[in-house]
Design an enzyme around this catalytic site. Structure first.
Site, PDB file in Angstrom:
ATOM      1  N   ASP A 113     -17.417  -8.646 -43.289  1.00  0.00           N
ATOM      2  CA  ASP A 113     -16.694  -8.757 -42.016  1.00  0.00           C
ATOM      3  C   ASP A 113     -15.228  -9.048 -42.304  1.00  0.00           C
ATOM      4  O   ASP A 113     -14.907  -9.872 -43.173  1.00  0.00           O
ATOM      5  CB  ASP A 113     -17.296  -9.862 -41.155  1.00  0.00           C
ATOM      6  CG  ASP A 113     -16.817  -9.783 -39.709  1.00  0.00           C
ATOM      7  OD1 ASP A 113     -16.651  -8.662 -39.202  1.00  0.00           O
ATOM      8  OD2 ASP A 113     -16.602 -10.831 -39.085  1.00  0.00           O
ATOM      9  N   HIS A 163      -5.529 -11.591 -32.738  1.00  0.00           N
ATOM     10  CA  HIS A 163      -6.588 -12.588 -32.895  1.00  0.00           C
ATOM     11  C   HIS A 163      -6.206 -13.616 -33.956  1.00  0.00           C
ATOM     12  O   HIS A 163      -6.318 -14.833 -33.733  1.00  0.00           O
ATOM     13  CB  HIS A 163      -7.897 -11.897 -33.282  1.00  0.00           C
ATOM     14  CG  HIS A 163      -8.997 -12.846 -33.646  1.00  0.00           C
ATOM     15  ND1 HIS A 163      -9.607 -13.672 -32.726  1.00  0.00           N
ATOM     16  CD2 HIS A 163      -9.596 -13.111 -34.848  1.00  0.00           C
ATOM     17  CE1 HIS A 163     -10.536 -14.405 -33.339  1.00  0.00           C
ATOM     18  NE2 HIS A 163     -10.542 -14.076 -34.620  1.00  0.00           N
ATOM     19  N   GLU A 178     -17.735 -12.421 -30.967  1.00  0.00           N
ATOM     20  CA  GLU A 178     -16.575 -11.703 -31.457  1.00  0.00           C
ATOM     21  C   GLU A 178     -16.812 -10.216 -31.210  1.00  0.00           C
ATOM     22  O   GLU A 178     -17.741  -9.629 -31.775  1.00  0.00           O
ATOM     23  CB  GLU A 178     -16.325 -11.970 -32.947  1.00  0.00           C
ATOM     24  CG  GLU A 178     -15.857 -13.399 -33.198  1.00  0.00           C
ATOM     25  CD  GLU A 178     -15.407 -13.642 -34.625  1.00  0.00           C
ATOM     26  OE1 GLU A 178     -14.693 -14.637 -34.829  1.00  0.00           O
ATOM     27  OE2 GLU A 178     -15.761 -12.847 -35.518  1.00  0.00           O
ATOM     28  N   GLU A 201     -16.328  -6.631 -31.863  1.00  0.00           N
ATOM     29  CA  GLU A 201     -15.876  -5.905 -33.045  1.00  0.00           C
ATOM     30  C   GLU A 201     -16.378  -4.466 -33.023  1.00  0.00           C
ATOM     31  O   GLU A 201     -17.228  -4.084 -32.214  1.00  0.00           O
ATOM     32  CB  GLU A 201     -16.385  -6.586 -34.327  1.00  0.00           C
ATOM     33  CG  GLU A 201     -15.950  -8.031 -34.480  1.00  0.00           C
ATOM     34  CD  GLU A 201     -16.238  -8.566 -35.871  1.00  0.00           C
ATOM     35  OE1 GLU A 201     -16.352  -7.749 -36.823  1.00  0.00           O
ATOM     36  OE2 GLU A 201     -16.344  -9.797 -36.018  1.00  0.00           O
ATOM     37  N   ASP A 236     -20.230 -10.222 -33.545  1.00  0.00           N
ATOM     38  CA  ASP A 236     -20.412 -11.205 -34.607  1.00  0.00           C
ATOM     39  C   ASP A 236     -20.494 -12.597 -33.960  1.00  0.00           C
ATOM     40  O   ASP A 236     -19.491 -13.290 -33.800  1.00  0.00           O
ATOM     41  CB  ASP A 236     -19.234 -11.125 -35.581  1.00  0.00           C
ATOM     42  CG  ASP A 236     -19.428 -12.006 -36.795  1.00  0.00           C
ATOM     43  OD1 ASP A 236     -20.582 -12.270 -37.161  1.00  0.00           O
ATOM     44  OD2 ASP A 236     -18.413 -12.425 -37.390  1.00  0.00           O
ATOM     45  N   ARG A 256     -18.632 -21.985 -33.408  1.00  0.00           N
ATOM     46  CA  ARG A 256     -17.297 -22.435 -33.782  1.00  0.00           C
ATOM     47  C   ARG A 256     -17.281 -23.867 -34.313  1.00  0.00           C
ATOM     48  O   ARG A 256     -16.458 -24.191 -35.181  1.00  0.00           O
ATOM     49  CB  ARG A 256     -16.369 -22.337 -32.566  1.00  0.00           C
ATOM     50  CG  ARG A 256     -16.207 -20.938 -31.998  1.00  0.00           C
ATOM     51  CD  ARG A 256     -15.602 -19.980 -32.997  1.00  0.00           C
ATOM     52  NE  ARG A 256     -15.355 -18.669 -32.398  1.00  0.00           N
ATOM     53  CZ  ARG A 256     -14.961 -17.601 -33.073  1.00  0.00           C
ATOM     54  NH1 ARG A 256     -14.798 -17.673 -34.374  1.00  0.00           N
ATOM     55  NH2 ARG A 256     -14.750 -16.458 -32.468  1.00  0.00           N
ATOM     56  N   GLN A 267     -18.704 -23.738 -37.849  1.00  0.00           N
ATOM     57  CA  GLN A 267     -17.732 -23.044 -38.677  1.00  0.00           C
ATOM     58  C   GLN A 267     -16.528 -23.938 -38.999  1.00  0.00           C
ATOM     59  O   GLN A 267     -16.050 -23.972 -40.138  1.00  0.00           O
ATOM     60  CB  GLN A 267     -17.260 -21.771 -37.958  1.00  0.00           C
ATOM     61  CG  GLN A 267     -16.244 -20.957 -38.731  1.00  0.00           C
ATOM     62  CD  GLN A 267     -15.727 -19.759 -37.934  1.00  0.00           C
ATOM     63  OE1 GLN A 267     -16.195 -19.486 -36.826  1.00  0.00           O
ATOM     64  NE2 GLN A 267     -14.777 -19.053 -38.495  1.00  0.00           N
ATOM     65  N   LYS A 269     -21.726 -18.245 -38.990  1.00  0.00           N
ATOM     66  CA  LYS A 269     -21.717 -16.806 -38.707  1.00  0.00           C
ATOM     67  C   LYS A 269     -23.044 -16.123 -39.034  1.00  0.00           C
ATOM     68  O   LYS A 269     -23.377 -15.096 -38.442  1.00  0.00           O
ATOM     69  CB  LYS A 269     -20.625 -16.136 -39.551  1.00  0.00           C
ATOM     70  CG  LYS A 269     -19.218 -16.569 -39.236  1.00  0.00           C
ATOM     71  CD  LYS A 269     -18.685 -15.826 -38.054  1.00  0.00           C
ATOM     72  CE  LYS A 269     -17.183 -16.009 -37.938  1.00  0.00           C
ATOM     73  NZ  LYS A 269     -16.624 -15.205 -36.838  1.00  0.00           N
ATOM     74  N   THR A 310     -25.939 -11.220 -36.142  1.00  0.00           N
ATOM     75  CA  THR A 310     -24.886 -10.247 -35.844  1.00  0.00           C
ATOM     76  C   THR A 310     -25.565  -9.085 -35.135  1.00  0.00           C
ATOM     77  O   THR A 310     -26.477  -8.474 -35.692  1.00  0.00           O
ATOM     78  CB  THR A 310     -24.200  -9.751 -37.132  1.00  0.00           C
ATOM     79  OG1 THR A 310     -23.639 -10.854 -37.832  1.00  0.00           O
ATOM     80  CG2 THR A 310     -23.110  -8.745 -36.806  1.00  0.00           C
ATOM     81  N   GLU A 362     -10.555 -17.600 -27.909  1.00  0.00           N
ATOM     82  CA  GLU A 362      -9.214 -17.255 -27.445  1.00  0.00           C
ATOM     83  C   GLU A 362      -9.104 -17.284 -25.921  1.00  0.00           C
ATOM     84  O   GLU A 362      -8.116 -17.771 -25.373  1.00  0.00           O
ATOM     85  CB  GLU A 362      -8.833 -15.871 -27.947  1.00  0.00           C
ATOM     86  CG  GLU A 362      -8.747 -15.742 -29.445  1.00  0.00           C
ATOM     87  CD  GLU A 362      -8.653 -14.287 -29.850  1.00  0.00           C
ATOM     88  OE1 GLU A 362      -7.533 -13.762 -29.910  1.00  0.00           O
ATOM     89  OE2 GLU A 362      -9.714 -13.667 -30.080  1.00  0.00           O
TER      90      GLU A 362
END
Length: 409
Positions: free
Chosen positions: A122, A129, A195, A197, A229, A233, A236, A249, A253, A357
Site C-alpha cells: 500500500d 492526504h 481509506e 483508494e 484500506d 487510527r 495505528q 491496517k 482490506t 481528514e
C-alpha cells in the site's frame, strides 16, 4: 414486439462493451464451489468460459477457470486478444444465439474475490492526504517528510486479509494510548476509519533481481479496481513509530469484485500534477509515451449518504512509478500481487478520502441522516463507487466496494 436482448443496452450504460470488467462468480443453486470467470455487461454477467466453449473459442481454457490468475499470468498479448474476442461476442448479432444463454442477471449471482492474492503493498501517493495528515500530527513541523516528493512511500500489508466487497468487517482490538494516558490500554478500536483508494493487480510476474522499468507498467499490470484500506487510527497511532502501519491496517482490506482492464481506461489517461523536484531516472516520466495518471471520479458514502468525492487525477505518484519503485531493489512480482494507491484526497474539504481528514481527527463531526459521526460505529456501511470518462462521451463504471462494520468477536 420481439423481446429485447440483455445485450441491447441503454445508451450511455457505464458497463457497456467499452468496459467489460472481469470477476468471478457462482450461483446460489450450484454452490460456491462452482466458481467461474464472469464479465459484466450492463446488468448481467456473462459466463465467459461457457460462452467461449459454445463459440469454439481457443480461449475457453483460460476463461473456464475458477480464478482470474491463469488469465493474469497469460500476459498482455493474451489479455488484448481475449478482450477483443469478448467485445465481438457481445456486439456481433451473429453471436447472440450462442452468447445469450450464458448471461445471468447480476442479482442472481454471488461474487467472489476474483484472484488469488500473492503480495500486498500500500502506498501514500496523494499530496493532499499526506499534507493533511502532516498538519494534524506535526503541527509545528513540515507537513511532508523530506523524502515524500522524491519517492513513492509504501508499506507491505497482509495479503491474507484482503476480502471481496460485501464482506463484513470486524472491529479490531489492540493496544491504544492517547497522548494524555499514563499507559496503553487494550480494547476495541474507537477510531475506525476508511481509506478510499484504487488498487492494481499484477498479471505478468518478473524475475527477482531485475527491476521493472517505468515503461513496462502495461506489460505487468492487468487492471485496476476500487479498494478500501480500513484503518484503526488509534491502534495505528500508538504502534507505527518507528516502523509504520501494522495491526492498525492488517485486519481487513476490501476490494471490488470487478477488475477493469487498463485498456478500457485509455480515454481516462491524464498527466499527473507538476513535480516540484527533478526525479531520479527510474521514476522520471517526463518523456513517457502517454500520461501515467487516471481520471477516476470516486464517491464515498456512509450508510447510503455521500460524504466525499475524491479525485484520483490529483495523485502525485502514478501507478507506473509505484510499480517501478517497488521493484527497483530487485524485488520480484508475482501473478496476483496487489498494490494500493494510498488514500485519494483532493484539495477541497469535500474531496477527502478518509474520516480522519473529513473530521480533522475527530474534531469536526460529519452530519448523517442517522446521526453525527467522527469515526465509524458498529452497523455503519461504507461504499465506494467510481467512474471514469470513456471515449466519445461515454462513462466507464468501476463498480463498488462496500463493507459493514460489525462488533468485535
Amino acid at each position: 414486439m420481439p423481446q429485447q436482448s440483455p445485450l441491447d443496452l441503454p445508451e450511455g450504460d457505464p458497463f457497456g462493451p467499452h468496459n467489460l470488467p472481469y470477476g468471478v462468480f457462482s450461483t446460489a443453486g450450484e454452490g460456491e464451489d462452482r466458481r467461474r470467470i464472469g464479465v459484466r455487461i450492463g446488468g448481467y454477467v456473462l459466463d465467459a468460459g461457457a460462452a467461449a466453449a459454445a463459440l469454439g473459442s481457443p480461449y475457453a481454457g483460460l476463461l473456464g477457470q475458477p480464478s482470474l490468475n491463469p488469465l493474469l499470468a497469460a500476459g498482455r498479448t493474451a489479455w488484448k486478444d481475449v478482450r477483443r474476442a469478448l467485445t465481438a461476442w457481445v456486439t456481433d448479432p451473429g453471436h447472440r444465439p450462442a452468447v445469450e444463454p450464458h448471461l445471468l442477471p447480476l442479482e442472481d449471482v454471488v461474487l467472489h474475490l476474483p484472484y488469488e492474492v500473492a503480495d500486498y503493498v500500500d502506498f501514500y501517493a496523494s499530496e493532499h492526504h499526506a499534507t493533511n495528515v502532516g498538519k494534524m500530527f506535526r503541527p509545528d513541523g513540515d507537513a511532508l517528510t523530506p523524502n515524500w516528493k522524491h519517492l513513492p512511500i509504501g508499506y507491505h500489508g497482509r495479503a491474507g486479509t484482503i476480502v471481496v466487497s460485501g464482506t463484513d468487517v470486524v472491529r479490531p482490538s489492540g493496544q491504544r494510548k492517547a497522548p494524555a494516558d499514563p499507559a496503553p490500554v487494550f480494547g476495541p478500536s474507537v477510531k475506525l476509519d476508511i481509506e478510499a483508494e484504487v488498487g492494481f493487480v499484477v498479471g505478468t510476474p518478473s524475475e527477482q533481481g531485475r527491476p521493472v522499468a517505468l515503461g513496462d507498467f502495461e506489460e505487468h499490470v492487468f487492471g485496476l479496481f476500487l479498494l478500501n484500506d480500513w484503518s484503526a487510527r488509534d491502534i495505528q497511532a500508538w504502534e507505527y513509530v518507528p516502523l509504520g502501519p501494522f495491526l492498525g491496517k492488517s485486519f481487513a482490506t476490501s476490494v471490488s469484485a470487478w477488475v477493469t482492464p487498463l485498456e478500457a481506461l485509455d480515454a481516462a489517461r491524464v498527466a499527473p500534477p507538476a513535480r516540484d523536484f527533478p526525479l531520479l531516472p527510474y521514476l522520471d516520466d517526463s518523456a513517457a509515451d502517454r500520461p501515467g495518471g487516471f481520471d477516476l471520479r470516486i464517491t464515498v458514502s456512509v450508510n447510503g449518504q455521500e460524504v466525499a468525492q475524491p479525485p484520483f487525477a490529483s495523485m502525485y505518484w502514478t501507478a507506473a512509478q509505484q510499480l517501478a519503485h517497488m521493484t527497483v531493489n530487485g524485488a520480484s512480482l508475482r501473478t496476483g500481487d496487489v498494490y494500493g494507491s494510498g488514500t485519494v484526497s483532493g484539495p477541497e474539504t469535500g474531496q477527502r478520502g478518509s474520516l480522519l481528514e473529513l473530521t480533522w481527527n475527530g474534531r469536526d463531526a460529519i452530519e448523517l441522516a442517522d446521526g453525527k459521526r467522527t469515526f465509524l460505529e458498529d452497523g455503519d456501511t461504507v461504499t465506494l463507487t467510481a467512474w471514469a470518462p470513456g471515449a466519445d462521451g461515454t462513462r466507464v463504471g468501476l463498480g463498488e466496494v462496500a463493507g459493514r462494520i460489525v462488533g468485535t468477536r
